[in-house]
Design a protein around this motif. Structure first.
Motif, PDB file in Angstrom:
ATOM      1  N   GLU A  74      13.973  42.196   0.285  1.00 46.76           N
ATOM      2  CA  GLU A  74      14.395  43.014   1.418  1.00 46.76           C
ATOM      3  C   GLU A  74      13.404  42.949   2.574  1.00 46.76           C
ATOM      4  OE1 GLU A  74      15.198  46.975   0.161  1.00 46.76           O
ATOM      5  OE2 GLU A  74      16.869  46.421  -1.147  1.00 46.76           O
ATOM      6  N   SER A  75      12.105  42.918   2.261  1.00 48.39           N
ATOM      7  CA  SER A  75      11.093  42.868   3.309  1.00 48.39           C
ATOM      8  C   SER A  75      11.217  41.585   4.123  1.00 48.39           C
ATOM      9  CB  SER A  75       9.691  42.968   2.693  1.00 48.39           C
ATOM     10  OG  SER A  75       8.692  42.789   3.682  1.00 48.39           O
ATOM     11  N   GLU A  78      14.361  41.793   6.313  1.00 49.09           N
ATOM     12  CA  GLU A  78      14.175  42.743   7.420  1.00 49.09           C
ATOM     13  C   GLU A  78      13.342  42.123   8.539  1.00 49.09           C
ATOM     14  OE1 GLU A  78      12.477  46.217   5.692  1.00 49.09           O
ATOM     15  OE2 GLU A  78      14.364  46.900   4.785  1.00 49.09           O
ATOM     16  N   THR A 104      20.721  40.379   2.461  1.00 50.35           N
ATOM     17  CA  THR A 104      20.456  40.533   1.025  1.00 50.35           C
ATOM     18  C   THR A 104      21.755  40.782   0.265  1.00 50.35           C
ATOM     19  OG1 THR A 104      20.067  42.906   1.323  1.00 50.35           O
ATOM     20  CG2 THR A 104      18.123  41.462   1.383  1.00 50.35           C
TER      21      THR A 104
END
Length: 466
Positions: A74-75, A78, A104
């Motif tokens: 996710e990081s 993002e 994702t």
């Protein structure tokens, strides 16, 4: 049940189906893209957005494809959605260049005609290939892809992995049959982090497919983004093997010069001068000794030796080369200790500044750097180690290496400098000026021989290199 209309058959409307085929299955009917125009209209999903996958995704988007970039982190996603280049090899502007989206959500895989899997394939503590990332990615892809899709693996594997690992996982998750309901190809990655001259478009791409039709399809796809062209391998297994052989060859050659440098040191012969002299012969290959880190050269040989051993043949030369190159960090530590002793330093009271901690010049990747092994050995002698790398942030250095990181480069009170990774920023060091900041009788361990030995001696250093 699946029915296939081949290239030369007639469609229901009586028209010839020129270079297209249609698959009909329980999941529906999907047009198979096989002509150049259809391929240009295809949607591509890249699974895994690391140093291999992200440049691929961006390259296809810049070539006017609709691209979906999928990753489970996710990081990472993002940051990419915010326009941040997470690899450091592209640019923030290029991340949003073209019709590209980052997600994702695995459900978006179903929108793709071509799905390229570019996930890590590390080795475990026993130097055995770990293909769990491929199996996991294939399970996800298989559960979402539509009939008619083509799945292309780019991850480094041993010969037979696409057939024996990827395809079964795709079939189990999709309830489809490879070669009938979906298609499979393999194209080994040739990414070179930190090398602007050898990007995706600049290096010949090896491609393969499960049959001639898929091979031509995959070749056409990559030809549209690789200016250097493609090489059509006769089988998927050939393409899989070529990737590990490319880096195994380099490992062998580097092992030779590493072993040579150790032998010549004991003969009190200048190894670098020997290589320069030998290099005057037209067919001499120029390799230099050094630490062998990274994600390819110290890893890929294990894929080949593992698969070969399964068939009853132990490739001894490859295994020996790995042992030689894995011994180099201890040798560099030994050179450092000998230099400190020659400078009459007490080891447990000595301070060593390591310049460059990444696995190669011009990049900030420290995950597979062999500098860490050098530091670990020196710390066994209670030597105080500090580090500085313009490409790596201080917190990362401290966490990865367990040493103090210099926020700003300072030589004050240092007993020895180790130039471990010769970033360009270090090549113009004024050794005369640097020596005035150091403790008395300093040492310089120039691992790869990037600096001038005569200049170091004139500045008062005890000089050592491989």
């Amino acid at each position: 049940m699946t029915t296939t209309i081949s290239d030369t058959e007639t469609r229901g409307d009586g028209q010839a189906s020129d270079r297209h085929s249609v698959q009909t299955s329980d999941k529906g009917t999907t047009l198979r893209h096989t002509d150049d125009q259809s391929i240009r209209e295809a949607t591509i999903c890249v699974v895994g957005l690391g140093y291999v996958g992200l440049p691929l995704a961006v390259g296809f988007a810049q070539s006017n494809y609709r691209v979906i970039g999928y990753d489970i982190d996710e990081s990472t996603v993002e940051q990419l959605q915010a326009g941040v280049d997470t690899t450091g090899d592209l640019s923030d502007d290029s991340i949003q260049d073209g019709e590209i989206s980052y997600t994702t959500s695995a459900s978006q895989i179903s929108e793709a005609d071509y799905i390229i899997i570019a996930v890590p394939t590390p080795i475990d503590e026993d130097n055995q290939p770990d293909l769990s990332y491929i199996e996991s990615a294939a399970t996800t892809v298989g559960s979402k892809m539509n009939p008619g899709s083509t799945v292309i693996l780019e991850s480094t594997v041993y010969p037979g992995s696409t057939r024996d690992v990827l395809v079964p996982a795709l079939e189990d998750a999709s309830d489809l049959t490879a070669g009938e309901d979906f298609f499979v190809g393999y194209s080994p990655e040739r990414a070179t982090p930190g090398d602007e001259e050898h990007g995706l478009a600049d290096v010949v791409k090896v491609v393969s497919g499960q049959n001639k039709k898929v091979l031509n399809d995959v070749a056409t796809l990559y030809e549209s983004v690789v200016d250097a062209g493609v090489h059509r391998a006769p089988s998927i297994e050939v393409a899989e093997a070529c990737k590990v052989v490319e880096n195994t060859q380099r490992d062998l050659n580097i092992a030779f010069v590493n072993e040579l440098s150790m032998a010549l040191e004991r003969l009190d012969v200048d190894g670098q001068a020997v290589l320069e002299a030998a290099g005057t012969k037209w067919n001499f290959h120029d390799y230099r000794p050094g630490l062998v880190g990274g994600h390819c050269i110290p890893v890929d040989p294990y894929f080949f030796t593992y698969r070969s051993a399964q068939e009853g043949f132990e490739p001894e030369l490859m295994q020996t080369s790995r042992k030689v190159n894995e011994s180099v960090p201890d040798h560099v530590a030994e050179l450092t200790i000998k230099a400190l002793n020659e400078c009459h330093k007490t080891l447990r009271e000595s301070r060593v500044l390591v310049l460059g901690l990444s696995y190669k010049p011009g990049v900030g990747d420290i995950r597979s750097s062999k500098v860490e092994a050098v530091i670990d050995t020196l710390q066994e002698y209670e030597i105080d180690i500090e580090g500085f790398d313009p490409f790596v942030d201080d917190e990362t250095i401290q966490e990865q290496f367990g040493i103090e990181a210099q926020e700003r480069l300072s030589f004050e009170g240092v007993d020895a400098i180790m130039l471990a990774t010769p970033h360009e920023e270090f090549e113009q060091l004024d050794l005369e000026a640097v020596s005035t900041e150091l403790a008395d009788d300093p040492a310089l361990i120039d691992v790869t021989g990037a600096l001038e030995e005569d200049a170091a001696a004139e500045a008062g250093f005890v000089y050592r290199r491989l």
